[in-house]
Design an enzyme around this catalytic site. Sequence first.
Site, mmCIF file in Angstrom:
data_model
loop_
_atom_site.group_PDB
_atom_site.id
_atom_site.type_symbol
_atom_site.label_atom_id
_atom_site.label_comp_id
_atom_site.label_asym_id
_atom_site.label_seq_id
_atom_site.Cartn_x
_atom_site.Cartn_y
_atom_site.Cartn_z
ATOM 1 N N ASN A 12 0.813 -1.224 0.000
ATOM 2 C CA ASN A 12 0.000 0.000 0.000
ATOM 3 C C ASN A 12 0.842 1.268 0.000
ATOM 4 O O ASN A 12 0.578 2.202 -0.759
ATOM 5 C CB ASN A 12 -0.929 0.007 1.222
ATOM 6 C CG ASN A 12 -2.027 -1.031 1.130
ATOM 7 O OD1 ASN A 12 -2.195 -1.677 0.107
ATOM 8 N ND2 ASN A 12 -2.783 -1.195 2.200
ATOM 9 N N ILE A 13 1.851 1.324 0.869
ATOM 10 C CA ILE A 13 2.648 2.542 1.003
ATOM 11 C C ILE A 13 3.483 2.792 -0.246
ATOM 12 O O ILE A 13 3.508 3.901 -0.789
ATOM 13 C CB ILE A 13 3.542 2.471 2.252
ATOM 14 C CG1 ILE A 13 2.675 2.430 3.519
ATOM 15 C CG2 ILE A 13 4.502 3.656 2.312
ATOM 16 C CD1 ILE A 13 3.457 2.196 4.797
ATOM 17 N N CYS A 128 3.846 7.269 9.976
ATOM 18 C CA CYS A 128 2.779 8.189 9.566
ATOM 19 C C CYS A 128 2.275 8.984 10.767
ATOM 20 O O CYS A 128 2.080 10.207 10.693
ATOM 21 C CB CYS A 128 1.641 7.422 8.901
ATOM 22 S SG CYS A 128 0.894 6.118 9.918
ATOM 23 N N SER A 159 -6.195 0.758 5.108
ATOM 24 C CA SER A 159 -4.949 1.336 4.592
ATOM 25 C C SER A 159 -3.714 0.622 5.122
ATOM 26 O O SER A 159 -2.607 0.843 4.632
ATOM 27 C CB SER A 159 -4.869 2.823 4.960
ATOM 28 O OG SER A 159 -4.632 2.986 6.354
ATOM 29 N N GLY A 161 -1.500 -2.410 5.327
ATOM 30 C CA GLY A 161 -1.205 -3.682 4.696
ATOM 31 C C GLY A 161 -0.436 -4.605 5.622
ATOM 32 O O GLY A 161 -0.206 -4.294 6.800
#
Length: 262
Positions: A12-13, A128, A159, A161
């Site tokens: 995802n990132i 994050c 969001s 993973g």
Amino acid sequence: MTTKVAIIGSGNIGTDLMFKIQRLSQTLEVAALVGIDPESDGLQRAGRLGIPITADGVAGLLDIPGFDQISIVFDATSARAHVANAAALEPFGKQLVDLTPAAIGPYVVPAVNLEENLAARNVNMVTCGGQATIPMVAAVSHVAPVAYAEIVASIASRSAGPGTRANIDEFTETTSKAIEVVGGAHRGKAIIVLNPADPPLIMRDTILCLIGDADHDAIRDSVHRRVAEVSEYVPGYRLKQDVQITTVTDDVPLSTLGRVSQ
């Protein structure tokens, strides 16, 4: 003239970063996306965009044509994987941007300490939650000493993973340490909440700082200035509500915070 970059990690990132660079950056060009699963959605999408891909990890990156032209490598894998990736890439002199909690290099929060770490070959972007909250802790500590700072980061479960979920412990440890090192708090604590709400919520963070006597208006002004600075490179970054300051008198026991901050 753009700077060519590679992204390690097709989850995802890494995939989100790839699209952000493709769509928004006028200075960076994605020259490779690196993964370990040839069937991963990220690699498939990169391939459709014509971006060079490899499913052989960092070893595959070294063999990609044009590797010598890549200046920056973003690592969006895991803390453990980054240690190996950094060692493999060290002989080639690439600038590494660590998006994992590995923290081999210095913690970097752009609004707080980017300038002093520009020469570092491996920089760690904390987490994050750290990027969202540490500027606020630093804003408070700029005005008054912060004895204890606690942050709660709430992100959409969708969001997160496999890599993020496997690094929950590292997330809290790295963020807590960076709250102290970059944010300026004497003690820091971080909590992450993966919220399964559907539709997914926008990331929200709560910050608590324990300080002594201070100018309340100066604290508010410092926080608002720092919010403006962060919003210049993170569109949509804002205070959900105004700064709340509560006076705690000597006769009020700080039962929870007292135990944590001793």
